[in-house]
Design a protein around this motif. Structure first.
Motif, PDB file in Angstrom:
ATOM      1  N   GLU A 133      -1.546  -2.887 -11.208  1.00  0.00           N
ATOM      2  CA  GLU A 133      -2.377  -2.689 -10.019  1.00  0.00           C
ATOM      3  C   GLU A 133      -3.822  -3.101 -10.276  1.00  0.00           C
ATOM      4  O   GLU A 133      -4.482  -3.681  -9.410  1.00  0.00           O
ATOM      5  N   ARG A 185       2.229   2.018  -3.461  1.00  0.00           N
ATOM      6  CA  ARG A 185       1.208   2.653  -4.295  1.00  0.00           C
ATOM      7  C   ARG A 185       1.027   4.119  -3.917  1.00  0.00           C
ATOM      8  O   ARG A 185       0.928   4.987  -4.771  1.00  0.00           O
ATOM      9  N   THR A 232       2.461   0.339 -14.573  1.00  0.00           N
ATOM     10  CA  THR A 232       2.291   0.259 -13.126  1.00  0.00           C
ATOM     11  C   THR A 232       0.815   0.142 -12.793  1.00  0.00           C
ATOM     12  O   THR A 232       0.402  -0.723 -12.004  1.00  0.00           O
ATOM     13  N   THR A 233       0.016   0.999 -13.406  1.00  0.00           N
ATOM     14  CA  THR A 233      -1.390   1.026 -13.031  1.00  0.00           C
ATOM     15  C   THR A 233      -2.128  -0.178 -13.608  1.00  0.00           C
ATOM     16  O   THR A 233      -3.099  -0.645 -13.013  1.00  0.00           O
ATOM     17  N   ARG A 263       0.842  -1.205   0.000  1.00  0.00           N
ATOM     18  CA  ARG A 263       0.000   0.000   0.000  1.00  0.00           C
ATOM     19  C   ARG A 263       0.871   1.247   0.000  1.00  0.00           C
ATOM     20  O   ARG A 263       0.568   2.228  -0.668  1.00  0.00           O
ATOM     21  N   GLU A 296      -4.789   6.186 -12.971  1.00  0.00           N
ATOM     22  CA  GLU A 296      -5.283   4.799 -12.999  1.00  0.00           C
ATOM     23  C   GLU A 296      -5.706   4.483 -14.413  1.00  0.00           C
ATOM     24  O   GLU A 296      -6.094   5.378 -15.150  1.00  0.00           O
TER      25      GLU A 296
END
Lengths: 839, 373
Positions: free
Chosen positions: B131, A511, B127-128, A508, B372
């Motif tokens: 995720e 991020r 990266t996103t 977390r 995002e």
């Protein structure tokens, strides 16, 4: 493996209308990776016929020599009269058989052909080259090379050349996975196609082969582990001038193998057909019996490609009395090579070798000598040892049939005993692996289809076929059943996953750091972690800088960058420069990623056995051999951090932005940073902040303006700034739990104070002193002005602070606030030598 | 002020005559109405309601009246002053409203002026994307696992059923780390896949294990439009009692639906990976042409190169040998694993034509992806 569809149809009677794409789709679903389906002669349209050159008139006066010919094309032109054709090629003579395209035809391109006037003559068609017919970009000399095709004399004028040259076909290009060695042959692909279509297979390895006898060529295998099968056959009376027929050459060509000479073409053809690599020796050049043995260190062999190779003790060799004559399963030697009649007396007696070698030995030799050959590729992946006899027979048959040879009666077949491999498999294992119910009958039938013999009921005893060395355990068999039944037919369901714990704190935090930096206007980049010494030179690192101690690669992509990064900065600054070079002047970018730091003590990682879990010691040794790989984050900025615009002036990116980025990262991690004056390359010695976790002495990174020399060396914009911080170090203690503050509703009392201190006194120290002196009543402190100039004296600076006081339980009186301020000032005076300005 | 005068006759006081009072009132009301600015109104206010105004003066006379006359006169003046004040307030409000309206008009600005004063940032789409995939699995109950990029050969190969002479080992062009003696025998490589994290996870925790492992991996490819030597994968691993190929299919279907959308066909192609058996390649029906470009040269599809399918990644049922090497009982547990290439998914999902754009760090590429995807 390139598979011509016309050739495949020889073994499987595929439905007539089935296209290459249809077949490819079936094979793909059976697990063969068909990469492309090539259409040969897709837009070709006849008439394209054999012609006989009747006359040639050399035309002169043009830029290049031109021939005006009359060609007999039989009845193909409808009149039977000679066809008048103008031709620019010169590699043919009167009487030669050539390939003629007539008006109305279309050549690949598409190029429609029509009669036309050219060079003052009528040209009703064309004499064709192989390339014009779409026979590939590299045309062997046997097809005229770059010139026109001259056919063997036996073909009648007017014969259809589309059929003769097999110009229309489809070729499936299959990427064969390492477990499917048998599919590096027409036989193997045909078997898969037969199973996919539910059709019978005409197995090309089902041949009548005479049994071994004692008068075959003498062969001695002294390493039966390396060579468990050696079949040798001899053919004499071979016509050295015999050429490979067109069909043979065309099949080789479509399969991607260059035709060379009849004998070699035949060995290659049989290898493609059956999957058994063959080698042909000139029998008269082999000195005495053949021996298979390992090399002795230092022995040499000149291989077919003319390279003299130094052999290693592990190399498996084919030898005669003179020494090595071949690197087994990889490449033959030059001394016993089949001779081309063009360069002297050609080969008339041939020994055919069809052997089976240990896959590992071949793989290692091929790797050691950097010789990945068609043969080694097959041996590595596993060849059917039982196909050796048939393959040798097939080659002998073709030599007899095409080259006019005579097969000698001797048959050599040396076979090490092969234990029968039997696999015990529960009949419901495929059901349990797939999650569906096939039933025992289906399982048995599918296993039989791939050549297994199956016995038993609930527990099956399965003997895999000799061409499937990859089938070694019950799961291999389960996979075969599931694959043949079709993956598409396996149902889909969701596993019952126990409740999860979500992301870890560290995940977390990672991020949040990215989000925080992006929110602060930084753009994320990802750079390769490769670098070299020049990167360290550019950063101005001292020779003993720890960051110069790197993990190095044996085989870097680029010899200039053999090492793994120990800092994110070189890659990041490279990205900055790249962006600037592309016209982006105002930049703020960041990267997160690991760096690679060699351990103090370098060790080699062990390779524990795989038949059990490694011991705790072995696991520790594995990790001990790895470099430390902490996670870092770095930023760099240049140009305007806040742009100028119609609203007024902006702000240039500066050291302070870099420090603020560090604070942004720390805040995202829930950690407080304190900043100290630091000194570290590549930063400006007077503008470098050392970043320390508050309340500790742990330095986690640096930030500030880059050293002007570094800026110059890397061609960066002036005053570029950067920050790099170790996230793992930063977060090593975790974030402290936040307790909700009691928010006071009583009024605030604001008092300003200006202090004069020496230039060298860090503002952070002054603020810390004020805070500590002010005591609990201080709610906030803010430095709102820094002033230097005559009024404060040389070597001094004035720091102006706004102090906000507030009590939790009462309204402060002016006296209380003043007393707190005075206490704050007194502490600053005593700790930093500050003088109250205007006092 | 004069004292009460009992003989005083109010009728005789000129200023208190009704017609005079009414006139003064009317003059005041008219003056207010005539005022066109707040300043004029202020002057009119002084003139007509100030101490020297007619009504104020008249009011003063009341005190001198005999008591019986005071009430009537007071009423007369009071009403007049009330009317005047009302008129004043009304006009005041009108003029203030006018002024406010005028000021707001004068203060109008061009709101289309650009204002990009706060610099914009963005996270890298790889990266996103990772995720997003992680989140899909975390929602199912998976954990996210990580492992080192410089990895033990044993974990990258041997533990995954890729022995030293396995042909698949040469399929993957591996970067080898130098040993202390400079040779290639360090036993350490740059991981060629995220699969070693599978092994690490199994060595680390007891089943049931449900993890996804995103990360950078390395192969010795030169950088071009469709290859990069450093790229990203997301690995998934489930090891539990009774896990089957069917569980794998269901899981991938959910992922594809979340990641790309519904209604697209998946093709499960048998393939080969040493660490899974059976193994499959997953192809996704091209979501641009939906297969209509196949064999149709008039409608070529750039996304799938007119093949109709897009390769998503590899997967399969975990080879029991991998379980054994990691100390997991293959008679009790089974598992599935998959690996997806993120660059390719990004190329397809977001129409990125050239992989180099993901590598070079040009901010113009990354900015549009925002925070995002």
């Amino acid at each position: 493996m390139r598979v011509p569809l016309s050739w495949l149809r020889e073994y499987v009677d595929l439905p007539a209308g089935e296209t290459g794409r249809d077949v490819a789709e079936r094979l793909v679903r059976a697990g063969l990776e068909v990469e492309t389906v090539e259409q040969l002669g897709g837009d070709l349209k006849g008439p394209l016929v054999v012609g006989e050159v009747l006359s040639i008139e050399e035309l002169t006066g043009f830029k290049k020599p031109i021939r005006h010919c009359f060609v007999n094309v039989g009845d193909a032109n409808g009149t039977g009269e000679p066809q008048e054709i103008v031709c620019g090629a010169r590699n043919f003579a009167v009487g030669d058989k050539v390939v003629v395209v007539l008006p109305g035809a279309v050549l690949p391109g598409p190029f429609p052909i029509a009669a036309r006037q050219t060079y003052g003559q009528t040209s009703a068609g064309m004499i064709c080259s192989a390339r014009e017919l779409g026979m590939g970009d590299t045309v062997p000399d046997s097809f005229g090379g770059n010139g026109i095709i001259v056919l063997p004399p036996e073909y009648e004028p007017g014969t259809d050349a589309v059929e003769l040259l097999q110009l229309v076909d489809e070729v499936l290009d299959i990427a064969v996975t390492p477990d499917r060695g048998y599919c590096l042959s027409m036989r193997g692909v045909a078997r898969e196609a037969a199973a996919a279509y539910g059709l019978p297979l005409a197995d090309p390895a089902l041949l009548d082969v005479p049994p071994a006898n004692s008068f075959g060529y003498l062969v001695k295998v002294s390493d039966p582990a390396g060579c468990d099968r050696f079949v040798a056959r001899t053919v004499v009376g071979v016509d050295p001038n015999a050429k490979s027929p067109i069909w043979l050459q065309r099949r080789l060509q479509k399969a991607g193998i260059r035709p060379i000479s009849l004998t070699v073409d035949i060995t290659n053809y049989v290898m493609l057909e059956v999957g058994q690599p063959l080698h042909a020796y000139d029998k008269q050049r082999v000195d005495g019996p053949i021996t298979v043995r390992r090399a002795t260190e230092g022995e040499t062999l000149t291989t077919l490609d003319g390279v003299q190779r130094k052999l290693a003790a592990e190399d498996l060799l084919i030898c005669d009395n003179s020494g090595p004559i071949g690197l087994a399963g990889v490449m033959g030697g030059a001394s016993t090579e089949i001779l081309d009649p063009a360069a002297g007396p050609g080969t008339t007696e041939v020994i055919i070798e069809a052997a089976h070698f240990d896959p590992v030995a071949i793989a290692r030799s091929a790797k050691r000598h950097k010789l990945p050959s068609e043969a080694s590729k097959r041996f590595e992946r596993g060849v059917d040892p039982e196909a050796a006899r048939a393959a040798a027979q097939r080659a002998v048959d073709l030599l007899v049939l095409i080259a006019g040879g005579t097969a000698e009666a001797g048959v050599t077949d040396i076979a090490a005993p092969h234990p029968v491999r039997t696999i015990t498999i529960a009949a419901d294992l495929p059901d349990r692996v797939a999650g569906t119910a096939y039933g025992r009958e289906t399982v048995t039938r599918r296993l039989q289809e791939i050549g297994c013999s199956v016995a038993g009921a609930d527990v099956l005893e399965v003997t895999p076929p000799t061409w499937r060395p990859d089938l070694t355990d019950p799961y291999d068999l389960a996979e075969e059943v599931i694959r043949l039944e079709g993956y598409d037919n396996v149902p889909a369901r969701m596993p019952n996953v126990p409740p999860g714990k979500g992301l870890t704190e560290a995940q977390r935090t990672h991020r949040r750091i990215g989000v925080a930096l992006a929110g602060a206007g930084y753009v994320e980049v990802n750079n390769y972690p490769f670098l070299g010494d020049t990167a360290f030179e550019a950063l101005g690192l001292e020779t003993d800088d720890r960051r110069r101690r790197t993990v190095k690669l044996v085989n870097p992509l680029n010899d200039e960058e053999p090492a793994l990064r120990t800092t994110l900065l070189p890659g990041l600054l490279g990205a900055l420069r790249r962006n600037v070079g592309r016209g982006n002047t105002d930049l703020a970018i960041f990267e997160t990623g690991t760096v690679f730091l060699p351990k103090d003590e370098l060790t080699v990682a062990p390779r524990p056995a795989v038949d059990r879990r490694p011991s705790a010691e072995e696991l520790a040794a594995l990790d001990a051999a790895l470099p430390d790989q902490p996670r870092r984050v770095a930023v760099t900025l240049a140009g305007e951090r806040l742009p100028s615009g119609w609203w007024g002036k902006g702000a240039q990116a500066s050291w302070a932005d870099a420090v603020e980025a560090a604070r942004t990262v720390a805040r995202a991690a829930g950690i407080e940073l304190t900043v100290r004056q630091g000194q570290l390359a590549p930063w400006h010695p007077g503008r470098c902040a050392e970043l320390v976790v508050a309340g500790t002495d742990r330095v986690v990174g640096h930030a500030g303006e880059l050293h002007p020399r570094v800026v110059k060396a890397l061609g960066l914009p002036a005053r570029s700034a950067a920050m790099e911080i170790d996230i793992d170090l930063l977060t090593a203690d975790g974030a402290e739990k936040v307790n909700g503050p009691a928010v006071s509703g009583f009024p605030v009392a604001t008092q300003d104070v200006a202090l004069i201190v020496d230039d060298a006194v860090p503002a952070a120290d002054v603020e810390a002193a004020l805070r500590s002196g002010a005591g609990e009543l201080l709610e906030a402190i803010r430095l709102f002005d820094v002033f230097t100039g005559e009024q404060v004296g040389a070597g001094k600076k004035s720091l102006a602070y706004a102090l906000r006081f507030r009590a939790a339980d009462r309204t402060l009186t002016a006296d209380e606030a003043t007393a707190a301020r005075e206490a704050a000032v007194a502490e600053a005076v005593s700790r930093t030598g500050a003088v109250l300005r205007g006092a | 002020m004069s004292a009460p005068n009992k003989s005083y006759d109010p009728v005789e006081v000129e200023a208190l005559k009704p017609e005079v009072v009414e006139q003064a009132r009317d003059e005041a009301v008219a003056a207010f109405a005539a005022a066109s600015t707040l300043d004029e109104l202020k002057q009119a206010k002084v003139a007509h309601t100030g101490d020297r105004s007619a009504l104020s003066l008249a009011n003063r006379e009341i005190g001198a009246l005999p008591p019986h006359a005071k009430a009537a006169a007071g009423k007369l003046i009071g009403q007049a002053r009330g009317a005047v004040n009302q008129a004043l307030a009304k006009r005041q409000a009108e003029l203030e409203a006018e002024r406010d309206a005028r000021v707001l008009v004068e203060e109008a600005v061009d709101v289309t002026l650009p204002y990009d004063r706060a610099p914009r940032g963005a996270r890298h789409p790889l990266t996103t994307l990772a995720e997003r995939i992680e989140d899909t699995f975390v929602a199912m109950g998976y954990q996210v696992a990580e492992g080192p990029e410089a990895e033990a050969e044993w974990l990258n190969f041997d533990a995954l059923n890729l022995g030293p002479d396995h042909p698949a080992r040469s399929m993957q062009d591996t970067f080898f780390v130098q040993a202390p003696d400079g040779s290639a025998d360090s036993g350490v490589v740059l991981r060629t896949q995220t699969s070693p994290v599978q092994a690490r996870t199994l060595l680390d925790r007891e089943p049931p294990v449900y993890v996804v492992c995103p990360g950078r991996v390395y192969r010795t490819d030169e950088l071009d439009a469709t290859h990069t030597p450093v790229f990203r994968q997301v690995e998934g691993l489930a090891v539990d009692e009774g896990i089957t190929f069917a569980d794998l299919k269901g899981t991938i279907e959910v992922l594809v639906e979340k990641l790309i959308g519904t209604g697209l066909e998946l093709r499960w192609r048998p393939s080969y990976f040493p660490f899974t058996e059976p193994s499959a390649e997953i192809d996704l029906q091209c979501f641009v042409c939906r297969g209509e470009s196949v064999g149709n040269p008039d409608r070529p599809c750039r996304t799938c190169s007119s093949e109709g399918w897009i390769e998503l990644g590899g997967c399969g049922v975990v080879n029991p040998r991998v379980l054994v090497a990691c100390g997991v009982d293959p008679n009790r547990y089974s598992g599935f694993a998959f690996g997806l290439g993120l660059e390719r998914i990004l190329m397809n999902r977001h129409n990125v034509a050239d992989m180099r754009d993901m590598v070079e760090g040009d901010v113009r590429f990354t900015l549009p992806f925002g925070m995002e995807i």
